[in-house]
Design an enzyme around this catalytic site. Sequence first.
Site, short mmCIF file in Angstrom:
data_model
loop_
_atom_site.label_atom_id
_atom_site.label_comp_id
_atom_site.label_asym_id
_atom_site.label_seq_id
_atom_site.Cartn_x
_atom_site.Cartn_y
_atom_site.Cartn_z
CB CYS A 182 48.56 33.30 36.73
SG CYS A 182 49.44 34.05 38.12
CE LYS B 83 46.43 40.15 39.83
NZ LYS B 83 47.70 39.92 39.10
O1 LIG Z 1 51.59 37.21 39.64
C1 LIG Z 1 50.50 37.60 39.13
O2 LIG Z 1 49.49 37.95 39.78
C2 LIG Z 1 50.48 37.59 37.64
N1 LIG Z 1 51.60 38.09 37.01
C3 LIG Z 1 51.73 38.05 35.65
O3 LIG Z 1 52.74 38.51 35.08
N2 LIG Z 1 50.72 37.53 34.88
C4 LIG Z 1 49.58 37.05 35.45
O4 LIG Z 1 48.68 36.59 34.70
C5 LIG Z 1 49.45 37.08 36.89
I1 LIG Z 1 47.70 36.39 37.75
#
Ligand SMILES: O=C(O)c1[nH]c(=O)[nH]c(=O)c1I
Length: 312
Positions: A130, A44
């Site tokens: 993100c 993550k």
């Molecule tokens: O909401 C999120 O943590 C997230 N959700 C996404 O769909 N892509 C991303 O790069 C991230 I950092």
Amino acid sequence: VSTATKIAQKKFDNCIMNASGVWCYDEKELSALDKSEAASFVTKSGTLESRKGNPKPRYFETDLGSINSMGLPNQGLEYYLNFVNKVQEQNPNKNYFVSCTGFNVQEDVLLLEEVKKSGFKGIVELNLSCPNVPGKPQTGYDFETVDMILQTVFENYEGLLGVKLPPYFDIVHFDQMAKILNKYPLTYINSVNSIGNGLYIDEEQEKVVIKPKNGFGGIGGDYIKPTALANVHAFYQRLDSRIQIIGTGGIKTGRDVFEHILCGASMVQVGTALMKEGPSIFRRLTRELEAIMRSKGYEKLSDFKGKLKYMN
Ligand SMILES: O=C(O)c1[nH]c(=O)[nH]c(=O)c1I
């Protein structure tokens, strides 16, 4: 020698792994990926400090895919570096990925310094896409900022580094982004992240299905495969061949893997379908891809990588 025997002898390098954000939050999930048939894993996206993320419910599955507004919940980059360095030592023949993301270029530099200090030997994925931190734009849509970040980052970081990009929807944007990316010693680009700020509605309750951002969230799954394939191929056509492409978006069968590679991907990542099926999906996808290659007489990925035909 028959085609089947040739394929059996030259088993292609496995090219399938998880997408950052899915099944990679903690040691338990990452260990499950490491034990699976996945070629590698990516963590993550780690930030300087650990984060709780957005209020729940923040993930919802539909028949055709998923919507998420997780808000970057993570254990902090240090946690992931400690774990991955340990695993990397035990499996020197695998290349592991650590994803990270800062909220500005100063943070990006600090994150990479932390990576260097930890002696990490794998691949860093700098997440520029993100879509779910309220008030924060997706860096990948700000071309000047992407240019400045890569310029600044590569002044000090010499390790293997790729960037996770948002989907683009305009040919001129592919041209502009590729021009920027070609200036830097990138190991790869990962295309695409979820399609940001979609909206899924529960018609019976006349209501959104996730709590953050009044129900707006990143879209994944079947919905995004045509966009993902287009982004992979557009960058394949424009990037120096020294920059590899990881294809992400809409993969749930061996056919989807095959199509991403046909568009130019060297590796593929699975998000929504992994969330639905779990790490056993990697064995299924590998088998299905092998069957397609066998039926077409292909022995290795380079036999068809990037060889999408146009209509003349
Ligand atoms: O909401 C999120 O943590 C997230 N959700 C996404 O769909 N892509 C991303 O790069 C991230 I950092």
